[in-house]
Scaffold this motif. Structure first.
Motif, PDB file in Angstrom:
ATOM      1  N   MET A  69       0.922  -1.143  -0.199  1.00  0.00           N
ATOM      2  CA  MET A  69      -0.031   0.128  -0.254  1.00  0.00           C
ATOM      3  C   MET A  69       0.800   1.268  -0.027  1.00  0.00           C
ATOM      4  O   MET A  69       1.894   1.078   1.047  1.00  0.00           O
ATOM      5  CB  MET A  69      -0.928  -0.086   1.337  1.00  0.00           C
ATOM      6  N   ASP A  70       0.552   2.386  -0.862  1.00  0.00           N
ATOM      7  CA  ASP A  70       1.401   3.541  -0.927  1.00  0.00           C
ATOM      8  C   ASP A  70       0.556   4.446  -0.107  1.00  0.00           C
ATOM      9  O   ASP A  70      -0.540   4.563  -0.083  1.00  0.00           O
ATOM     10  CB  ASP A  70       1.086   3.938  -2.313  1.00  0.00           C
ATOM     11  N   PHE A  71       1.446   5.203   0.594  1.00  0.00           N
ATOM     12  CA  PHE A  71       1.139   6.418   1.362  1.00  0.00           C
ATOM     13  C   PHE A  71       1.769   7.520   0.867  1.00  0.00           C
ATOM     14  O   PHE A  71       2.829   8.014   0.995  1.00  0.00           O
ATOM     15  CB  PHE A  71       1.407   6.375   3.030  1.00  0.00           C
ATOM     16  N   ARG A  72       1.127   8.344  -0.036  1.00  0.00           N
ATOM     17  CA  ARG A  72       1.580   9.581  -0.783  1.00  0.00           C
ATOM     18  C   ARG A  72       1.026  11.007  -0.185  1.00  0.00           C
ATOM     19  O   ARG A  72      -0.107  11.174   0.002  1.00  0.00           O
ATOM     20  CB  ARG A  72       1.151   9.501  -2.248  1.00  0.00           C
ATOM     21  N   ILE A  73       1.920  11.820   0.413  1.00  0.00           N
ATOM     22  CA  ILE A  73       1.555  12.973   1.128  1.00  0.00           C
ATOM     23  C   ILE A  73       1.491  13.998  -0.221  1.00  0.00           C
ATOM     24  O   ILE A  73       2.237  14.011  -1.068  1.00  0.00           O
ATOM     25  CB  ILE A  73       2.914  13.462   1.841  1.00  0.00           C
ATOM     26  N   GLU A  74       0.154  14.424  -0.302  1.00  0.00           N
ATOM     27  CA  GLU A  74       0.003  15.487  -1.516  1.00  0.00           C
ATOM     28  C   GLU A  74      -0.584  16.722  -1.258  1.00  0.00           C
ATOM     29  O   GLU A  74      -0.783  17.782  -2.016  1.00  0.00           O
ATOM     30  CB  GLU A  74      -0.989  14.760  -2.394  1.00  0.00           C
ATOM     31  N   LEU A  75      -0.784  16.882   0.197  1.00  0.00           N
ATOM     32  CA  LEU A  75      -1.136  18.366   0.517  1.00  0.00           C
ATOM     33  C   LEU A  75      -0.878  18.710   1.985  1.00  0.00           C
ATOM     34  O   LEU A  75      -1.105  17.938   2.899  1.00  0.00           O
ATOM     35  CB  LEU A  75      -2.864  18.354   0.317  1.00  0.00           C
ATOM     36  N   VAL A  76      -0.163  19.783   2.061  1.00  0.00           N
ATOM     37  CA  VAL A  76       0.377  20.078   3.510  1.00  0.00           C
ATOM     38  C   VAL A  76      -0.419  21.751   3.800  1.00  0.00           C
ATOM     39  O   VAL A  76      -0.235  22.691   2.935  1.00  0.00           O
ATOM     40  CB  VAL A  76       1.729  20.300   3.652  1.00  0.00           C
ATOM     41  N   PRO A  77      -1.202  21.753   4.873  1.00  0.00           N
ATOM     42  CA  PRO A  77      -1.624  22.968   5.245  1.00  0.00           C
ATOM     43  C   PRO A  77      -0.696  24.085   5.693  1.00  0.00           C
ATOM     44  O   PRO A  77       0.081  23.477   6.473  1.00  0.00           O
ATOM     45  CB  PRO A  77      -2.761  22.566   6.117  1.00  0.00           C
ATOM     46  N   LEU A  78      -0.890  25.435   5.298  1.00  0.00           N
ATOM     47  CA  LEU A  78      -0.167  26.459   6.134  1.00  0.00           C
ATOM     48  C   LEU A  78      -1.092  27.485   6.882  1.00  0.00           C
ATOM     49  O   LEU A  78      -2.257  27.733   6.229  1.00  0.00           O
ATOM     50  CB  LEU A  78       0.669  27.023   5.018  1.00  0.00           C
ATOM     51  N   ALA A  79      -0.892  27.937   7.789  1.00  0.00           N
ATOM     52  CA  ALA A  79      -1.604  28.959   8.303  1.00  0.00           C
ATOM     53  C   ALA A  79      -1.150  30.075   8.074  1.00  0.00           C
ATOM     54  O   ALA A  79       0.238  30.460   8.087  1.00  0.00           O
ATOM     55  CB  ALA A  79      -1.588  28.905   9.834  1.00  0.00           C
ATOM     56  N   VAL A  80      -2.087  30.898   7.344  1.00  0.00           N
ATOM     57  CA  VAL A  80      -1.692  32.516   7.008  1.00  0.00           C
ATOM     58  C   VAL A  80      -2.818  33.466   7.433  1.00  0.00           C
ATOM     59  O   VAL A  80      -3.947  32.952   7.610  1.00  0.00           O
ATOM     60  CB  VAL A  80      -1.674  32.528   5.427  1.00  0.00           C
ATOM     61  N   THR A  81      -2.288  34.528   7.630  1.00  0.00           N
ATOM     62  CA  THR A  81      -2.983  35.853   8.103  1.00  0.00           C
ATOM     63  C   THR A  81      -3.712  36.494   7.219  1.00  0.00           C
ATOM     64  O   THR A  81      -4.941  37.153   7.355  1.00  0.00           O
ATOM     65  CB  THR A  81      -2.615  36.727   9.187  1.00  0.00           C
ATOM     66  N   ASP A  82      -3.251  36.758   6.103  1.00  0.00           N
ATOM     67  CA  ASP A  82      -3.593  37.461   4.795  1.00  0.00           C
ATOM     68  C   ASP A  82      -3.481  36.361   3.690  1.00  0.00           C
ATOM     69  O   ASP A  82      -2.431  36.210   2.918  1.00  0.00           O
ATOM     70  CB  ASP A  82      -2.829  38.503   4.645  1.00  0.00           C
ATOM     71  N   VAL A  83      -4.638  36.030   2.951  1.00  0.00           N
ATOM     72  CA  VAL A  83      -4.565  34.970   2.052  1.00  0.00           C
ATOM     73  C   VAL A  83      -4.004  35.538   0.800  1.00  0.00           C
ATOM     74  O   VAL A  83      -3.111  34.918  -0.016  1.00  0.00           O
ATOM     75  CB  VAL A  83      -5.974  34.167   1.851  1.00  0.00           C
ATOM     76  N   MET A 107      -7.695  23.744   9.270  1.00  0.00           N
ATOM     77  CA  MET A 107      -6.831  22.788   9.349  1.00  0.00           C
ATOM     78  C   MET A 107      -5.813  22.884  10.022  1.00  0.00           C
ATOM     79  O   MET A 107      -5.263  22.001  10.670  1.00  0.00           O
ATOM     80  CB  MET A 107      -6.238  22.861   7.908  1.00  0.00           C
ATOM     81  N   MET A 108      -5.509  24.147  10.623  1.00  0.00           N
ATOM     82  CA  MET A 108      -4.522  24.473  11.712  1.00  0.00           C
ATOM     83  C   MET A 108      -4.992  25.684  12.464  1.00  0.00           C
ATOM     84  O   MET A 108      -5.736  26.362  12.267  1.00  0.00           O
ATOM     85  CB  MET A 108      -3.140  25.054  10.796  1.00  0.00           C
ATOM     86  N   ALA A 109      -4.391  25.553  13.706  1.00  0.00           N
ATOM     87  CA  ALA A 109      -4.600  26.530  14.832  1.00  0.00           C
ATOM     88  C   ALA A 109      -4.308  27.878  14.286  1.00  0.00           C
ATOM     89  O   ALA A 109      -3.137  28.057  13.885  1.00  0.00           O
ATOM     90  CB  ALA A 109      -4.352  26.263  15.981  1.00  0.00           C
ATOM     91  N   GLU A 110      -4.903  28.768  14.771  1.00  0.00           N
ATOM     92  CA  GLU A 110      -4.630  30.122  14.420  1.00  0.00           C
ATOM     93  C   GLU A 110      -3.295  30.619  15.026  1.00  0.00           C
ATOM     94  O   GLU A 110      -3.106  30.121  16.148  1.00  0.00           O
ATOM     95  CB  GLU A 110      -5.734  31.030  14.563  1.00  0.00           C
ATOM     96  N   GLY A 111      -2.501  31.137  14.352  1.00  0.00           N
ATOM     97  CA  GLY A 111      -1.212  31.670  14.713  1.00  0.00           C
ATOM     98  C   GLY A 111      -0.209  30.519  14.747  1.00  0.00           C
ATOM     99  O   GLY A 111       0.861  30.832  15.260  1.00  0.00           O
ATOM    100  N   SER A 112      -0.371  29.429  14.183  1.00  0.00           N
ATOM    101  CA  SER A 112       0.399  28.458  14.108  1.00  0.00           C
ATOM    102  C   SER A 112       1.161  28.517  12.734  1.00  0.00           C
ATOM    103  O   SER A 112       1.087  29.282  11.837  1.00  0.00           O
ATOM    104  CB  SER A 112      -0.045  27.180  14.197  1.00  0.00           C
ATOM    105  N   SER A 113       2.608  27.761  12.549  1.00  0.00           N
ATOM    106  CA  SER A 113       3.122  27.749  11.631  1.00  0.00           C
ATOM    107  C   SER A 113       3.844  26.507  11.384  1.00  0.00           C
ATOM    108  O   SER A 113       3.816  25.579  12.096  1.00  0.00           O
ATOM    109  CB  SER A 113       4.334  29.025  11.551  1.00  0.00           C
ATOM    110  N   GLN A 114       4.224  26.467  10.067  1.00  0.00           N
ATOM    111  CA  GLN A 114       4.672  24.944   9.593  1.00  0.00           C
ATOM    112  C   GLN A 114       6.116  25.101   9.418  1.00  0.00           C
ATOM    113  O   GLN A 114       6.665  26.156   8.933  1.00  0.00           O
ATOM    114  CB  GLN A 114       4.082  24.349   8.443  1.00  0.00           C
ATOM    115  N   PHE A 115       6.847  23.885   9.400  1.00  0.00           N
ATOM    116  CA  PHE A 115       8.367  24.126   8.735  1.00  0.00           C
ATOM    117  C   PHE A 115       8.226  22.713   7.813  1.00  0.00           C
ATOM    118  O   PHE A 115       7.679  21.622   8.174  1.00  0.00           O
ATOM    119  CB  PHE A 115       9.402  23.572   9.724  1.00  0.00           C
ATOM    120  N   VAL A 116       8.382  22.996   6.585  1.00  0.00           N
ATOM    121  CA  VAL A 116       8.446  22.151   5.283  1.00  0.00           C
ATOM    122  C   VAL A 116       9.741  22.031   4.711  1.00  0.00           C
ATOM    123  O   VAL A 116      10.424  23.005   4.435  1.00  0.00           O
ATOM    124  CB  VAL A 116       7.135  22.682   4.419  1.00  0.00           C
ATOM    125  N   GLN A 117      10.057  20.871   4.389  1.00  0.00           N
ATOM    126  CA  GLN A 117      11.304  20.833   3.684  1.00  0.00           C
ATOM    127  C   GLN A 117      10.983  20.139   2.166  1.00  0.00           C
ATOM    128  O   GLN A 117      10.261  19.190   2.171  1.00  0.00           O
ATOM    129  CB  GLN A 117      12.438  19.808   4.645  1.00  0.00           C
TER     130      GLN A 117
END
Length: 126
Positions: A1-15, A62-72
């Motif tokens: 079975m494959d597990f493909r990550i295809e979408l990562v949410p980001l929290a932003v204050t101004d879309v 998808m994400m708590a307000e004020g949170s941030s991601q680290f993406v590589q």
């Protein structure tokens, strides 16, 4: 079975600012920008060559307000990635040399952090 990550949410204050940063400044493809209602908007952006996209918007919960991601992400050439980002006016740090790769770091206007990694060439190691 494959597990493909295809979408990562980001929290932003101004879309609109985030869409301009990723789409115009960084030069990534804006796949979708859908406003469903005044409370719900979905924007999806994909880096060139990536099978995984990022998304942000309003009302997504998808994400708590004020949170941030680290993406590589992986790039073929850290020096070329640095030059491209700097040429686009993106503030980023120079290439960080590590045993596990060469890295370029930058942040979006909301503090979401990115690391672009050039994988080490194991064929050159003895």
């Amino acid at each position: 079975m494959d597990f493909r990550i295809e979408l990562v949410p980001l929290a932003v204050t101004d879309v609109d600012r985030a869409k301009a940063f990723y789409g115009e400044t960084v030069g990534w493809n804006v796949d979708h920008d859908q406003t469903i209602s005044s409370e719900l908007r979905f924007v999806q952006v994909t880096p060139p060559g990536s099978a995984c996209s990022i998304c942000f918007g309003t009302g997504l919960q998808m994400m708590a307000e004020g949170s941030s991601q680290f993406v590589q992400a992986v790039v073929a050439d850290a020096d070329a990635a640095l030059a491209d980002l700097q040429g686009r006016g993106v503030e980023c740090r120079g290439v960080d040399e590590q045993a596990w790769g060469r890295f370029v770091y930058f942040e979006d206007p909301d503090g979401n952090r990115w690391a672009l990694q050039e994988l080490p060439d194991h064929s050159r190691q003895s």
